[in-house]
Design a protein around this motif. Structure first.
Motif, PDB file in Angstrom:
ATOM      1  N   LEU A  11      24.842  43.424  39.956  1.00  0.00           N
ATOM      2  CA  LEU A  11      26.290  43.493  39.708  1.00  0.00           C
ATOM      3  C   LEU A  11      26.617  44.728  38.870  1.00  0.00           C
ATOM      4  O   LEU A  11      27.539  45.493  39.199  1.00  0.00           O
ATOM      5  N   ASP A  12      25.848  44.942  37.782  1.00  0.00           N
ATOM      6  CA  ASP A  12      26.107  46.097  36.912  1.00  0.00           C
ATOM      7  C   ASP A  12      26.018  47.410  37.681  1.00  0.00           C
ATOM      8  O   ASP A  12      26.826  48.309  37.518  1.00  0.00           O
ATOM      9  N   PHE A  13      24.975  47.501  38.523  1.00  0.00           N
ATOM     10  CA  PHE A  13      24.734  48.741  39.259  1.00  0.00           C
ATOM     11  C   PHE A  13      25.974  49.159  40.060  1.00  0.00           C
ATOM     12  O   PHE A  13      26.383  50.308  40.056  1.00  0.00           O
ATOM     13  N   PHE A  14      26.591  48.163  40.731  1.00  0.00           N
ATOM     14  CA  PHE A  14      27.738  48.536  41.563  1.00  0.00           C
ATOM     15  C   PHE A  14      29.048  48.604  40.779  1.00  0.00           C
ATOM     16  O   PHE A  14      29.945  49.357  41.158  1.00  0.00           O
ATOM     17  N   VAL A  15      29.144  47.829  39.698  1.00  0.00           N
ATOM     18  CA  VAL A  15      30.337  47.970  38.853  1.00  0.00           C
ATOM     19  C   VAL A  15      30.364  49.398  38.301  1.00  0.00           C
ATOM     20  O   VAL A  15      31.407  50.060  38.286  1.00  0.00           O
ATOM     21  N   GLU A  16      29.188  49.908  37.908  1.00  0.00           N
ATOM     22  CA  GLU A  16      29.117  51.306  37.444  1.00  0.00           C
ATOM     23  C   GLU A  16      29.564  52.284  38.519  1.00  0.00           C
ATOM     24  O   GLU A  16      29.969  53.399  38.230  1.00  0.00           O
ATOM     25  N   ALA A  19      32.886  49.386  41.639  1.00  0.00           N
ATOM     26  CA  ALA A  19      33.200  48.163  42.388  1.00  0.00           C
ATOM     27  C   ALA A  19      33.895  47.136  41.507  1.00  0.00           C
ATOM     28  O   ALA A  19      33.594  47.020  40.323  1.00  0.00           O
ATOM     29  N   GLN A  20      34.813  46.394  42.114  1.00  0.00           N
ATOM     30  CA  GLN A  20      35.383  45.237  41.431  1.00  0.00           C
ATOM     31  C   GLN A  20      34.414  44.068  41.571  1.00  0.00           C
ATOM     32  O   GLN A  20      33.896  43.807  42.643  1.00  0.00           O
ATOM     33  N   ARG A  21      34.194  43.355  40.460  1.00  0.00           N
ATOM     34  CA  ARG A  21      33.211  42.272  40.483  1.00  0.00           C
ATOM     35  C   ARG A  21      33.876  40.937  40.856  1.00  0.00           C
ATOM     36  O   ARG A  21      34.905  40.582  40.306  1.00  0.00           O
ATOM     37  N   TYR A  22      33.281  40.223  41.787  1.00  0.00           N
ATOM     38  CA  TYR A  22      33.771  38.905  42.182  1.00  0.00           C
ATOM     39  C   TYR A  22      32.718  37.843  41.901  1.00  0.00           C
ATOM     40  O   TYR A  22      31.545  38.051  42.191  1.00  0.00           O
ATOM     41  N   ASP A  23      33.171  36.703  41.356  1.00  0.00           N
ATOM     42  CA  ASP A  23      32.277  35.556  41.249  1.00  0.00           C
ATOM     43  C   ASP A  23      32.162  34.892  42.619  1.00  0.00           C
ATOM     44  O   ASP A  23      32.993  35.114  43.490  1.00  0.00           O
ATOM     45  N   SER A  24      31.160  34.053  42.735  1.00  0.00           N
ATOM     46  CA  SER A  24      30.950  33.373  44.010  1.00  0.00           C
ATOM     47  C   SER A  24      32.162  32.522  44.375  1.00  0.00           C
ATOM     48  O   SER A  24      32.714  31.820  43.542  1.00  0.00           O
TER      49      SER A  24
END
Ligand code: SER
Length: 880
Positions: A11-16, A19-24
């Motif tokens: 998650l961190d890798f793509f937020v950097e 990317a917007q982070r989504y929970d399941s």
């Protein structure tokens, strides 16, 4: 690296990378074309299709997934699971192949520290571009890039939706795992861990490519469990931190040690794996059922139980194994998935009920299977009919029957089974009425091009200026429609609420300068696009015309009352019955609503009265109903209740009713509690195992209901000549007196009949040493007729035959014959004697050796039938 770090690293890798982070999202997709959430892309499908606009063009998520197409493999291989977590990064028309590949490689090698020398990739047959990017952007040499066909390297949901060619990353686990040569030859040694799909096509539900998507997208999936296998240096998914405690629990419960026998290992894994999947399904609101996703759950539970039985746990005798297994699942996994702990009561109780039920079925089903198998000749297979019976009557899923048959070295006629299942499904389908005008998605897409997405203004206003953006009918987009035509109208802006969140669509009127439409229903045609199903009632209407749209305010107000009442009922039920009683479905319509929720027993009359009283007290407290738009995270922090299966965008609407209720909801509501007026609960029923439905009325409808009840109560009181509050006592008393009187009457009649029997026995006609009594007496009940026959017989010496008949109060004929023992010994039964008489009155005969009865519609033929029976007695007995 433990599972949590694997997830967070991704998650961190793509937020950097923006990317917007989504929970399941829930395992129950908000998408009627899919039974379950099968991949990380499911919640984003509308973004790929171009039917909705994402809040950001880059996304990253972790997503619970359930797939059961490979269920037979689960337990047998090192990598198949029915439940798994998929980590995914997505691009909606933003980055494409080059960045997706570059980042996937960087993540694998730098963050997860996989050995680059052991990474292999596969590429779709003719996708040279992708192969070239791997060579340019990464250190993977051409020898480790393999080409595969559509089965492996083209991904779609297997339902109407998006799809595209993909490229997959594999990790070489070494010689110990078998033959070398890359994933094209050995997918156990080379473990697939990351799938990059280049979503660019729209597909039909049979897999036909319909065309290009509006944009080029990326959809990826990295399996959490598989990455754990690689990073925890274990052999298979069952030895990772996610599963080790579950396997130990299965070992303890079955007293079987893992790793000693391959068949038993399979069973231990199935037990652990299916328990895990079941817990997740129930936590998201799936309940065991005969079909649909409920059947997926039931199959998993039953397969787990069957394997527990194979491990020596006596499930058929009622030993609990799944419930303790589930306890471990929840304890182990709730740190990563808090919903498991939240729904612990629900999960355990549902599993306990299924376990008990299946234990009993297993007991009788296994006996039945033995009988079926015994009746087979050598070389025969178990028939499709037998498999169907086991399925239909004993609840054996086909894979269970296959496994049991295979244990005995038997094949099963699966094709015939499938045919029988299809026939059953057809029968079920035919009994469901089909509705809907049948306008296809393609037509709506064409219309969408004319109007754009819909802005809903109906929270604030019931009437507004509008434009006839598009007119559509089954055949396609129309330019105009005239009086009598049924059409659907799309408008860029509308006050009409489209059915959703359980609330029915609005009705009303749309007028233009030249014509008038009556709107009968309002629905969502596509995500964010409202369609008004309407009839032109005057003049004509044209595409592009200015219009005035007016919602039927009376209906809308009645619906709003029901919707607010539903929220109050939901909150109250959870408080009074327990937190498991979460909304599982609802239908909110003008003046009436129903509410479905899981519960383990019928809600008693007393509980219902209490629930109704509490809701009404809250209505009278007149709380304000307020709505607020906020981020999902803020809504959750504020304690808002999201419902099973709902998928919410990033910005949500929260409806608050005083201190009583706070729910995520897009519906329309009453302005204040007192506007609801009152609620009346009118019905409580079961709608499937462990699911209850409450139906209630609100406002005027509730008052009308109470009014009618009052009139009935007053009428009854008048008849009984007591005040209304004494009617119950009086009726109870009357019922008791009636019962007593009936009992007395029965005793008297019996005594009368017994006495009569003695007299009748004396009328016996002697013929060839046989005594025969024939008697007709009208108006007797079946029991009375039978006891009359028996008591006459008791006064006669063997051999004797008694034939009695009655013309019943509903004009039917009944006959009873009783014979003495020597007649039965001589080979003639009472039923033989009645056979022809039964056909004579148009019915059939039944009974055993010495007593039989017959009945038929033709009461007028009774005398004839009695004579037929007498003649039959003489003929048969003389011949014998
Ligand atoms: N949708 C693709 C899959 O499920 C990639 O996430 O494999």
């Amino acid at each position: 690296m433990d599972s949590r770090s694997i997830r967070e690293t991704f998650l961190d890798f793509f937020v950097e990378r923006g990317a917007q982070r989504y929970d399941s999202a829930s395992l129950i997709p908000n998408d009627p074309s899919l039974l379950l959430t099968i991949a990380g892309m499911v919640p984003f499908k509308a973004y790929f299709m171009g039917d909705a606009t994402p809040p950001a063009t880059r996304a990253v998520s972790y997503q619970k997934c359930v797939r059961t197409n490979d269920i037979e493999n689960v337990g047998h291989t090192t990598r198949h699971l029915s439940f798994f977590e998929m980590l995914g990064n997505f691009s909606f028309g933003d980055y494409f192949k080059r960045d997706a590949i570059r980042w996937a490689y960087e993540l694998a090698v730098e963050k997860y520290q996989l050995d680059p020398e052991r990474i292999w990739v596969t590429v779709y047959t003719d996708d040279d571009e992708t192969a070239a990017i791997w060579l340019e952007e990464t250190a993977i040499p051409a020898e480790r890039i393999q080409r595969l066909g559509a089965d492996d390297n083209y991904w779609w949901t297997h339902a109407a939706g998006p799809g595209g060619p993909n490229t997959e990353m594999y990790y070489d686990r070494g010689d110990a795992y078998g033959q070398a040569g890359g994933p094209a030859v050995n997918d156990e040694r080379y473990l697939e861990f990351y799938n990059l799909v280049f979503m660019q096509h729209a597909l039909d539900d049979d897999g036909t490519i319909l065309g290009e998507l509006p944009a080029k997208n990326v959809d990826t999936g990295l399996g959490l469990e598989r990455m754990a296998v690689l990073l925890q240096d274990v052999d298979n998914v069952f030895e990772t931190d996610l599963f080790r405690p579950l396997i130990s629990a299965a070992e303890t419960l079955s007293q079987v040690v893992y790793g000693q026998d391959s068949d038993r290992d399979v069973s231990l894994r199935v037990l652990a794996e299916h328990a895990r999947t079941s817990a997740f399904l129930i936590a998201d609101g799936v309940l065991p059922a005969k079909d649909g996703r409920g059947y997926v759950l039931r199959r998993l539970l039953r397969r787990a139980l069957r394997h527990a039985q194979l491990l020596g746990v006596d499930v058929a005798e009622g030993t609990a194994v799944l419930v303790p297994m589930i306890d471990t699942v929840i304890a182990t996994l709730s740190p990563l998935y808090p919903e498991l702990a939240d729904q612990q009561v629900l999960i355990t109780r549902i599993v306990a009920a299924e376990e008990r039920d299946f234990g009993a079925r297993l007991r009788s089903g296994l006996t039945r299977i033995d009988t079926l198998v015994d009746s087979l000749k050598p070389g025969e297979q178990l028939s499709g009919e037998a498999a169907f019976e086991l399925h239909d009557t004993y609840g054996f899923p086909i894979d269970l029957t296959l496994e049991i048959a295979a244990d005995q070295g038997l094949a099963v006629d699966r094709d015939r089974f499938v045919v029988l299942m299809e026939e059953q499904r057809d029968r079920a389908r035919k009994s469901v009425k089909r509705g809907g005008a049948g306008v296809g998605v393609e037509v709506y897409r064409d219309a969408l091009a004319l109007t754009g997405a819909t802005t809903f203004v109906g929270y604030e206003e019931l009437a507004s200026e509008a434009t006839i953006g598009a007119l559509v009918a089954t055949g396609g987009v129309l330019n105009e429609a005239s009086e009598g035509d049924e059409v659907e109208v799309l408008m860029p802006r509308t006050p009409f609420y489209a059915e959703g969140g359980g609330q029915v669509g609005d009705q009303g009127i749309i007028e233009t300068e030249t014509g008038r439409l009556e709107v009968l229903d309002t629905q969502l045609a596509l995500d964010g696009v409202t369609t008004h199903r309407a009839r032109v009632v005057a003049g004509e209407v044209r595409q592009g015309q200015g219009a005035y749209a007016t919602v039927d305010g009376t209906l809308r107000a009645a619906t709003a009352r029901s919707h607010s009442a539903t929220h109050l009922l939901h909150a109250t039920i959870k408080e009074l019955l327990g937190p498991h009683a979460q909304q599982a479905g609802s239908l909110v319509s003008p003046g009436r609503f129903r509410f479905d929720f899981p519960h383990f027993a019928p809600v008693s009359g007393e509980e219902l009265a209490h629930i109704e009283a509490v809701v009404n007290a809250r209505v009278l407290a007149d709380p304000y109903v307020t709505t607020q738009v906020m981020s999902l995270a803020d809504a959750k922090d504020a304690g808002a209740v999201a419902n099973f299966g709902d998928k919410y965008g990033e910005v949500v609407r929260v409806v608050t009713i005083g201190d009583y209720s706070k729910e995520l909801c897009g519906g329309t509501h009453a302005p204040r509690g007192a506007t609801i007026g009152t609620i009346a609960v009118v019905k409580e029923e079961s709608i499937g195992s462990n699911t209850r439905r409450i139906e209630a009325l609100t406002g005027e409808d509730a008052l009308t209901f109470f009014g009618k009840e009052r009139i009935v109560a007053q009428d009854v009181a008048r008849l009984l000549d007591v005040p209304t509050d004494e009617t119950v006592d009086r009726v109870t008393n009357l019922i008791k007196r009636l019962r007593d009187a009936e009992k007395q009457l029965a005793t008297l009649r019996e005594a009368g009949l017994a006495k009569q029997a003695e007299t009748l026995a004396k009328t016996a006609v002697q013929h060839d040493g046989l005594a025969l009594v024939k008697h007709r007496q009208d108006g007797l009940s079946a029991d009375e007729l039978r006891s009359l026959a028996l008591s006459i017989r008791s006064h006669l010496a063997d051999p004797a035959v008694v034939i009695v008949g009655t013309f019943t109060n509903d004009a039917k004929a009944m006959l009873v014959t009783a014979v003495t023992p020597s007649i039965v010994d001589g080979g003639v039964t009472a039923r033989d004697i009645l056979a022809d008489a039964a056909s004579c009155v148009g019915g059939g005969a039944g009974g055993k050796g010495d007593v039989a009865q017959a009945g038929g519609r033709d009461g007028t033929k009774l005398d004839e039938a009695l004579t037929v029976a007498v003649n039959a007695a003489h003929t048969l007995i003389t011949r014998a």
